[in-house]
Design a protein around this motif. Structure first.
Motif, short mmCIF file in Angstrom:
data_model
loop_
_atom_site.label_atom_id
_atom_site.label_comp_id
_atom_site.label_asym_id
_atom_site.label_seq_id
_atom_site.Cartn_x
_atom_site.Cartn_y
_atom_site.Cartn_z
N ILE A 1 -9.60 4.95 -8.85
CA ILE A 1 -10.83 4.68 -8.09
C ILE A 1 -11.52 5.99 -7.72
N ARG A 2 -10.75 6.94 -7.24
CA ARG A 2 -11.31 8.24 -6.88
C ARG A 2 -11.87 8.96 -8.11
N LYS B 1 0.85 -1.18 0.00
CA LYS B 1 0.00 0.00 0.00
C LYS B 1 0.89 1.24 0.00
N GLU C 1 -5.28 3.99 -6.77
CA GLU C 1 -6.13 4.76 -5.86
C GLU C 1 -6.71 5.98 -6.59
N TYR D 1 0.68 5.58 0.23
CA TYR D 1 -0.13 6.73 0.60
C TYR D 1 0.64 7.99 0.25
N ASP E 1 -7.65 4.03 5.81
CA ASP E 1 -7.54 3.60 4.43
C ASP E 1 -8.75 2.77 4.03
N LYS E 2 -9.29 3.05 2.82
CA LYS E 2 -10.44 2.30 2.31
C LYS E 2 -10.03 1.27 1.26
N HIS E 3 -8.88 1.45 0.66
CA HIS E 3 -8.48 0.63 -0.47
C HIS E 3 -7.62 -0.55 -0.03
#
Length: 137
Positions: free
Chosen positions: A102-103, A25, A99, A27, A55-57
């Motif tokens: 997705i956003r 992951k 990420e 960020y 975190d959602k992902h």
């Protein structure tokens, strides 16, 4: 866990790379203008864990190879080589891009809905104006 701070031309950005549960992951945290040492330390001590926890992902799955014992001198050379190369790794870029995509999809769905609502609103106003004109107001 690894925190890398780099300058992207406008702002200083912190790239946090984390490997947990066989998932990679990454960020991205924007510090803004040049952060002071105590600001970075405060972020690491106080905000970093909450930033990662929210975190959602899911992250990118990775396969782990067996860890082989490495010669200390070789390790030292490897560290020096890593410090010389650019700070963003390709895995981090992939995770950030995933990420971002997705956003982007979430944002496009909401923006389409807002555009349709706005068009409907404008259409209703035009219809109302024409009705008022027809009535002679």
């Amino acid at each position: 866990m690894k925190l890398t701070i780099y300058y992207d031309g406008q702002f200083y950005i912190g790239l946090i790379e984390n490997i947990s549960e066989n998932k990679y992951k990454a960020y991205r945290y924007v510090f803004g203008n040049e952060p002071k040492d105590h600001e970075v330390l405060d972020f690491v001590n106080k905000n970093l864990f909450d930033f990662i926890k929210n975190d959602k992902h899911g992250g990118i799955p990775i396969k782990q190879d067996k860890v082989k014992k490495i010669n200390p001198k070789r390790l030292q050379r490897k560290v020096a080589k890593e410090l010389k190369k650019p700070s963003i790794s390709t895995k981090a870029e992939e995770a950030l891009k995933a990420e971002f995509e997705i956003r982007k999809k979430e944002k496009s769905v909401t923006s389409k809905r807002l555009k349709e609502e706005r068009k409907e609103y404008i259409r209703n106003i035009k219809v109302q104006k024409s009705k008022n004109k027809h009535k002679g107001r």
